[in-house]
Scaffold this motif. Sequence first.
Motif, PDB file in Angstrom:
ATOM      1  N   UNK A   1      15.005 -39.995  -2.812  1.00  0.00           N
ATOM      2  CA  UNK A   1      15.639 -39.322  -1.679  1.00  0.00           C
ATOM      3  C   UNK A   1      17.154 -39.538  -1.691  1.00  0.00           C
ATOM      4  N   UNK A   2      17.572 -40.762  -2.012  1.00  0.00           N
ATOM      5  CA  UNK A   2      18.999 -41.069  -2.066  1.00  0.00           C
ATOM      6  C   UNK A   2      19.676 -40.308  -3.196  1.00  0.00           C
ATOM      7  N   UNK A   3      18.998 -40.188  -4.342  1.00  0.00           N
ATOM      8  CA  UNK A   3      19.556 -39.419  -5.458  1.00  0.00           C
ATOM      9  C   UNK A   3      19.770 -37.959  -5.052  1.00  0.00           C
ATOM     10  N   UNK A   4      18.798 -37.392  -4.360  1.00  0.00           N
ATOM     11  CA  UNK A   4      18.929 -36.012  -3.899  1.00  0.00           C
ATOM     12  C   UNK A   4      20.103 -35.875  -2.936  1.00  0.00           C
ATOM     13  N   UNK A   5      20.297 -36.866  -2.087  1.00  0.00           N
ATOM     14  CA  UNK A   5      21.400 -36.896  -1.133  1.00  0.00           C
ATOM     15  C   UNK A   5      22.739 -36.894  -1.871  1.00  0.00           C
ATOM     16  N   UNK A   6      22.830 -37.717  -2.931  1.00  0.00           N
ATOM     17  CA  UNK A   6      24.057 -37.796  -3.728  1.00  0.00           C
ATOM     18  C   UNK A   6      24.276 -36.493  -4.490  1.00  0.00           C
ATOM     19  N   UNK A   7      23.198 -35.940  -5.065  1.00  0.00           N
ATOM     20  CA  UNK A   7      23.307 -34.728  -5.879  1.00  0.00           C
ATOM     21  C   UNK A   7      23.800 -33.533  -5.070  1.00  0.00           C
ATOM     22  N   UNK A   8      23.505 -33.512  -3.791  1.00  0.00           N
ATOM     23  CA  UNK A   8      23.959 -32.430  -2.912  1.00  0.00           C
ATOM     24  C   UNK A   8      25.390 -32.643  -2.425  1.00  0.00           C
ATOM     25  N   UNK A   9      26.039 -33.708  -2.979  1.00  0.00           N
ATOM     26  CA  UNK A   9      27.435 -34.028  -2.662  1.00  0.00           C
ATOM     27  C   UNK A   9      27.652 -34.310  -1.176  1.00  0.00           C
ATOM     28  N   UNK A  10      26.627 -34.867  -0.531  1.00  0.00           N
ATOM     29  CA  UNK A  10      26.751 -35.212   0.881  1.00  0.00           C
ATOM     30  C   UNK A  10      27.836 -36.270   1.109  1.00  0.00           C
ATOM     31  N   UNK A  11      28.032 -37.124   0.101  1.00  0.00           N
ATOM     32  CA  UNK A  11      29.043 -38.173   0.223  1.00  0.00           C
ATOM     33  C   UNK A  11      30.286 -37.877  -0.619  1.00  0.00           C
ATOM     34  N   UNK A  12      30.324 -36.722  -1.241  1.00  0.00           N
ATOM     35  CA  UNK A  12      31.468 -36.389  -2.071  1.00  0.00           C
ATOM     36  C   UNK A  12      31.412 -37.067  -3.429  1.00  0.00           C
ATOM     37  N   UNK A  13      32.540 -37.130  -4.076  1.00  0.00           N
ATOM     38  CA  UNK A  13      32.634 -37.658  -5.431  1.00  0.00           C
ATOM     39  C   UNK A  13      32.577 -39.178  -5.448  1.00  0.00           C
ATOM     40  N   UNK A  14      31.931 -39.729  -6.486  1.00  0.00           N
ATOM     41  CA  UNK A  14      31.865 -41.184  -6.650  1.00  0.00           C
ATOM     42  C   UNK A  14      33.253 -41.733  -6.979  1.00  0.00           C
ATOM     43  N   UNK A  15      33.618 -42.873  -6.331  1.00  0.00           N
ATOM     44  CA  UNK A  15      34.932 -43.492  -6.549  1.00  0.00           C
ATOM     45  C   UNK A  15      34.813 -44.764  -7.372  1.00  0.00           C
ATOM     46  N   UNK A  16      34.121 -45.768  -6.828  1.00  0.00           N
ATOM     47  CA  UNK A  16      33.936 -47.020  -7.558  1.00  0.00           C
ATOM     48  C   UNK A  16      32.791 -47.811  -6.944  1.00  0.00           C
TER      49      UNK A  16
END
Length: 350
Positions: A159-174
């Motif tokens: 579920x968290x991967x799907x959340x990230x894939x939909x760019x809900x949190x934007x681009x990964x920083x660090x």
Amino acid sequence: MNGKLSVLLVGLGNIGCKYDLHESLIENNHEITSSIRTHASAVFTHRNTELKAAVDPSVEARSDFEKKYLLKAYCHIEECAKAFGQKDFDLIIICVPTEYQLKTIKEILDRFEPKGLLLEKPIGISFAESRRISNIINKSNVKHVGVNYIRRYLPAVIQTKEFISKMKLGKFINGTIKYGKGIRTNGSHFVNLAEYWVGSLKCMIKIKNDNCLIDYDEERTLLLMPIDNPMGHILVQSFGSLPIKAGIVDLWFENGRIVWEEGGETITIWDYELKEDGYYALKLKPKIIETDISHYQYYVLDTIINEILEKTSQGISCTLEEAMSTMHLIDETSAPNSQPSGMRGRFKIN
């Protein structure tokens, strides 16, 4: 056959049988079983599987298994092969010590023709050995192979991967990963989880090598970078010589933060909010997702079984190729004073 997939369990150590040896289990009913933390209990409680036999050289381990599951445990694979036919097992689970994995897989595939294999991590003691394992499997008729990086199979992680894939949190920083008890044995779990969430990683710098734990494992501190995001990075920190087993993944994005907490009972997701000074800060009340990690081994088995039965289009959460990619990443840093080339990516298993 009663419509169930038949299973052979090879290896009756902690993850094979011992972790929940003394817990009460309800056959074919995982929902009211308090925890499922071994391969044996997962097969026993799954509605679509039948545990047929086990193999382990330890007299004590075989005795414990036979008393609990009322099934025969054999001392050697050859002994088991004399009692069963080549195609008597639909799924074979291999959870032997890493240094015996290559030999065991070869022995099994010389004698049996299962539809699927479930392998323990890491895959071999080195990337070179993992390639040998993959070549043996690819020459067989096995169609479905999963690797037991357990976190990837949890519904909350998916579920968290799907959340990230939909760019809900934007681009990964660090981010950071903190671990102990060996980069291959334990740290690879969390590197593998980070790869699942932010994509394939490559090593930029090997910062430090600490004490060697066993012949093929050691503590390392590394700086990793997503292949598809050269502006992001993850610091992998070892506890070094301290006898600490740990695993924390902390990832920051443009619009929030995700943390796999120590113990793995929850995943915490924060959003940002704009403050009066014009800066963004984490909201005081994050979203907390329960992982149900006490049933982790059931979720792994369920994914493999559904794949064999063609009940899902989701696929196996950690394939042999993906597990090997994690091993390749870790092995890149093993050469003394190495400065990785940064040319690593997904590769095809021959």
